[in-house]
Scaffold this active site. Structure first.
Site, PDB file in Angstrom:
ATOM      1  N   TRP A 129       0.800  -1.215   0.000  1.00  0.00           N
ATOM      2  CA  TRP A 129       0.000   0.000   0.000  1.00  0.00           C
ATOM      3  C   TRP A 129       0.841   1.277   0.000  1.00  0.00           C
ATOM      4  O   TRP A 129       0.335   2.350  -0.291  1.00  0.00           O
ATOM      5  CB  TRP A 129      -0.912   0.013   1.236  1.00  0.00           C
ATOM      6  N   ASN A 130       2.133   1.190   0.345  1.00  0.00           N
ATOM      7  CA  ASN A 130       2.855   2.440   0.626  1.00  0.00           C
ATOM      8  C   ASN A 130       3.171   3.269  -0.624  1.00  0.00           C
ATOM      9  O   ASN A 130       3.181   4.493  -0.580  1.00  0.00           O
ATOM     10  CB  ASN A 130       4.124   2.183   1.451  1.00  0.00           C
ATOM     11  N   HIS A 154      -3.348  -6.537  -4.948  1.00  0.00           N
ATOM     12  CA  HIS A 154      -2.937  -5.336  -4.222  1.00  0.00           C
ATOM     13  C   HIS A 154      -3.365  -5.430  -2.756  1.00  0.00           C
ATOM     14  O   HIS A 154      -4.132  -6.320  -2.363  1.00  0.00           O
ATOM     15  CB  HIS A 154      -3.547  -4.091  -4.871  1.00  0.00           C
ATOM     16  N   GLY A 205       7.143  -6.208  -0.166  1.00  0.00           N
ATOM     17  CA  GLY A 205       6.466  -6.251   1.125  1.00  0.00           C
ATOM     18  C   GLY A 205       7.426  -6.575   2.246  1.00  0.00           C
ATOM     19  O   GLY A 205       8.643  -6.356   2.135  1.00  0.00           O
ATOM     20  N   SER A 206       6.895  -7.116   3.308  1.00  0.00           N
ATOM     21  CA  SER A 206       7.698  -7.425   4.488  1.00  0.00           C
ATOM     22  C   SER A 206       8.548  -8.663   4.257  1.00  0.00           C
ATOM     23  O   SER A 206       8.274  -9.479   3.370  1.00  0.00           O
ATOM     24  CB  SER A 206       6.785  -7.651   5.693  1.00  0.00           C
ATOM     25  N   GLU A 227      11.294  -7.833  -3.181  1.00  0.00           N
ATOM     26  CA  GLU A 227      11.837  -6.581  -2.646  1.00  0.00           C
ATOM     27  C   GLU A 227      11.198  -6.405  -1.279  1.00  0.00           C
ATOM     28  O   GLU A 227      10.004  -6.139  -1.169  1.00  0.00           O
ATOM     29  CB  GLU A 227      11.515  -5.407  -3.583  1.00  0.00           C
ATOM     30  N   LEU A 228      12.014  -6.570  -0.213  1.00  0.00           N
ATOM     31  CA  LEU A 228      11.476  -6.696   1.128  1.00  0.00           C
ATOM     32  C   LEU A 228      11.871  -5.503   2.000  1.00  0.00           C
ATOM     33  O   LEU A 228      12.149  -4.432   1.499  1.00  0.00           O
ATOM     34  CB  LEU A 228      11.928  -8.032   1.722  1.00  0.00           C
ATOM     35  N   CYS A 261      10.536   1.357   2.473  1.00  0.00           N
ATOM     36  CA  CYS A 261      11.583   0.369   2.751  1.00  0.00           C
ATOM     37  C   CYS A 261      12.973   0.985   2.650  1.00  0.00           C
ATOM     38  O   CYS A 261      13.883   0.590   3.376  1.00  0.00           O
ATOM     39  CB  CYS A 261      11.464  -0.802   1.779  1.00  0.00           C
ATOM     40  N   GLU A 358      12.834  -2.955  11.934  1.00  0.00           N
ATOM     41  CA  GLU A 358      12.497  -1.890  10.998  1.00  0.00           C
ATOM     42  C   GLU A 358      11.363  -1.056  11.581  1.00  0.00           C
ATOM     43  O   GLU A 358      10.297  -1.578  11.911  1.00  0.00           O
ATOM     44  CB  GLU A 358      12.069  -2.462   9.645  1.00  0.00           C
TER      45      GLU A 358
END
Length: 459
Positions: A129-130, A154, A205-206, A227-228, A261, A358
Site C-alpha cells: 500500500w505504501n 494489491h 512487502g515485508s 523486494e522486502l 523500505c 524496521e
C-alpha cells in the site's frame, strides 16, 4: 474488506472479496490473452506503454487524490509518484526492444548461435500500500512489454488504486486480460501461486511475506523477485557537509510519512560532528508540517492504518524502556486520524527495537560512532541489506566505503532512491532479484539458447 481514510478514520468503500469462480475466470482470461499478447510485435507493445504514460499524466490529479485518500500520502508526493510512473513507462517504451533483442554469441564457423528472450506467461504481482501506483508500474511496465501478462493482488486498503490502475491500461487501449486485478486477502496468495496458470511471482512487502511467497514459489519451481524490508543506514562521516546531510536526512526519514523500505532509518554519525548534526537534524525534523495530506503545505500525513500506528508507537515505547532517549516527538497526536510526529531516538542500546527492527514511520535512530570502521560495522549489523547512504566531503573516500557495505543500493551524498535507469535490488533479508533497468526486464523471461547449423552434404 474496507478502505479507510487514515486522515479522518472514515470508511471510503467496502470491497467484496472475489470468490474462486471469479478468480479462475480472470486467470483463464489472462492465460488466453497471453497466447495472443506474446506474439504482438514488441514495437506495438512499446507504443501502448507510451500511451499509458500519456493517460497517467492526463489524469494525474485524479490518481494522486486516490492515493492520498486511501493511504495518507501528502498530495504533492502523490502527484510526483504518478509522474514517476509515467517516466518508467516512457523508459521501457523507448528501451524494451533494445533490452530484449537477440544476443548473438560466436561459437564455431558455419553455426548461428544466439540467446532469445521469451516471455513466460501470467506473472503474479503482490504489491503493498505504501507506493500504491509506483510499485505496480515498475513491475508492470517492463514485464508486460516483454510479452508477459500481469495479475495484481494489491493491498486491501488501496483496492481503489488497483481499480484505477486497471482503468489506466484500459484507457491506453490494452486488450482485456493483459492486466488483471484480483480482490483477495493475503491468506489466498499461496493458493494462487500454486495455480498452474501463474508462471512467476513478484512481491514487494515485508520479510515475513517474502519468506512465505518464496517457500511456496520454491516448491512450485516458479521464479520470484522479492523486494522486502530495510533498515537503511545513513552514515555521516567527520568531513560530511552537515547542513545538507541534515536537511536531506530529514527528508529521507520522513518522505511518504516515513513508510518506505528505503527510508534512512539508522543515522550513524561520527562523534566529532555528532552534536552539530543532531542539532541541525532536530531543527529540520521539528520544522516539518504534520497534517491533512490533501493540503500542499503538509510534509507528513497520517500512518496508513491504525494497527501500523500502534505498532510503531509500541516499538518506540519499548526502545525507551530499554534505555533509549526520546529526543523529539514520540507520542501519537491527539486528534482524528493516525498521526505520528517526527521522532528522534538517541542513546539507543544495541538490543532495543529501534536498533534491531524496521521502524516503518517517521522515527529516526541517531547513533554516535567513534570511527569510520565502527560506522561500517554498525551499518552491516542488521539482517537487512536494501540501501545505504554515505555523506562525506571526499567522494573517493565515500566510493571506497561503498564496497564495504552489504546492501543492494549504496549512494554517496545522496538519499537512496529507485530510478528506472539503474537496477534496484536487495540482499540478505531484504530480498533477491532485480527490478528496473535492463537487468529487471529480464527477470521473467526464458533465456533460450538457439543453435543452427548450416545444412551440409558431407558426412
Amino acid at each position: 474488506m474496507r478502505s479507510i481514510n487514515p486522515a479522518t478514520e472514515d470508511v471510503i468503500e467496502t470491497y467484496d472479496e472475489h470468490d474462486e469462480p471469479t478468480v479462475s475466470a480472470r486467470l483463464d482470461e489472462a492465460w488466453r490473452e497471453f497466447e495472443s499478447w506474446r506474439t504482438k510485435p514488441i514495437e506495438r507493445r512499446e507504443a501502448l506503454l507510451a500511451d499509458v504514460a500519456d493517460v497517467l499524466r492526463e489524469n494525474a490529479d485524479e490518481y494522486a487524490t486516490r492515493m492520498t485518500t486511501e493511504m495518507g500520502k501528502p498530495i504533492e508526493q502523490a502527484v510526483a509518484e504518478v509522474e514517476k510512473c509515467a517516466w518508467v513507462c516512457e523508459y521501457y517504451a523507448e528501451h524494451a526492444a533494445e533490452f530484449l533483442q537477440n544476443d548473438r554469441i560466436g561459437t564455431v564457423p558455419g553455426s548461428k548461435t544466439y540467446v532469445s528472450y521469451e516471455p513466460i506467461g501470467p506473472v503474479l504481482a503482490v504489491m503493498p500500500w505504501n507506493y500504491p501506483f509506483w510499485q505496480v508500474f515498475r513491475f508492470a511496465a517492463p514485464h508486460i512489454t516483454a510479452g508477459n501478462v500481469a495479475v495484481l493482488k494489491h493491498a486491501p486498503n488501496v483496492f481503489g488504486c488497483a481499480r484505477a490502475i486497471e482503468s489506466v491500461f484500459e484507457r491506453a487501449g490494452y486488450p482485456s486480460g493483459v492486466f488483471t486485478s484480483l480482490q483477495i486477502p493475503a491468506e489466498r496468495v499461496s493458493t494462487l501461486i500454486e495455480d498452474d496458470r501463474i508462471k512467476g511471482v513478484s512481491l514487494t512487502g515485508s520479510t515475513r511475506a517474502g519468506r512465505a511467497v518464496a517457500e511456496t514459489s520454491g516448491h512450485e519451481l516458479k521464479p520470484t523477485v522479492l523486494e522486502l524490508g530495510g533498515s537503511d543506514p545513513f552514515i555521516v562521516l567527520d568531513d560530511a557537509p552537515i547542513e545538507r546531510a541534515a536537511k536531506q536526512g530529514a527528508k529521507a526519514r520522513t518522505q511518504n510519512n516515513g513508510q518506505s523500505c528505503i527510508a534512512a532509518k539508522r543515522f550513524l554519525v561520527h562523534e566529532t560532528v555528532y552534536d552539530e548534526f543532531l542539532e541541525r537534524f532536530t531543527e529540520e525534523m521539528n520544522a516539518l508540517t504534520v497534517g491533512d495530506p490533501s493540503k500542499a503545505q503538509t510534509d507528513i500525513g497520517p500512518q496508513a492504518r491504525a494497527d501500523l500506528l500502534e505498532s510503531l508507537h509500541e516499538q518506540v515505547t519499548r526502545s525507551v524502556v530499554s534505555g533509549a532517549t526520546l529526543h523529539l516527538g514520540g507520542k501519537p497526536l491527539d486528534q482524528a486520524g493516525y498521526y505520528y510526529p517526527p521522532t528522534i531516538l538517541t542513546d539507543v542500546p544495541d538490543d532495543a527495537p529501534a536498533a534491531t527492527e524496521e521502524l516503518f514511520g517517521p522515527v529516526a535512530t541517531v547513533l554516535k560512532v567513534e570511527t569510520e570502521q565502527e560506522a561500517i560495522r554498525v551499518a552491516n549489523d542488521t539482517p537487512y541489506g536494501l540501501g545505504a547512504s554515505i555523506w562525506t566531503g571526499d567522494t573517493e573516500r565515500g566510493e571506497a566505503l561503498t564496497q564495504k557495505i552489504t546492501a543492494g543500493n549504496v549512494f554517496v551524498n545522496q538519499v537512496v532512491a529507485s530510478d528506472p535507469r539503474v537496477p534496484f535490488s536487495g540482499t540478505k533479508a531484504s530480498g533477491h532479484g532485480t527490478e528496473l533497468s535492463h537487468h529487471g526486464i529480464q527477470e521473467f523471461v526464458t533465456k533460450k539458447t538457439i543453435w543452427i547449423d548450416e545444412v551440409s552434404d558431407s558426412v
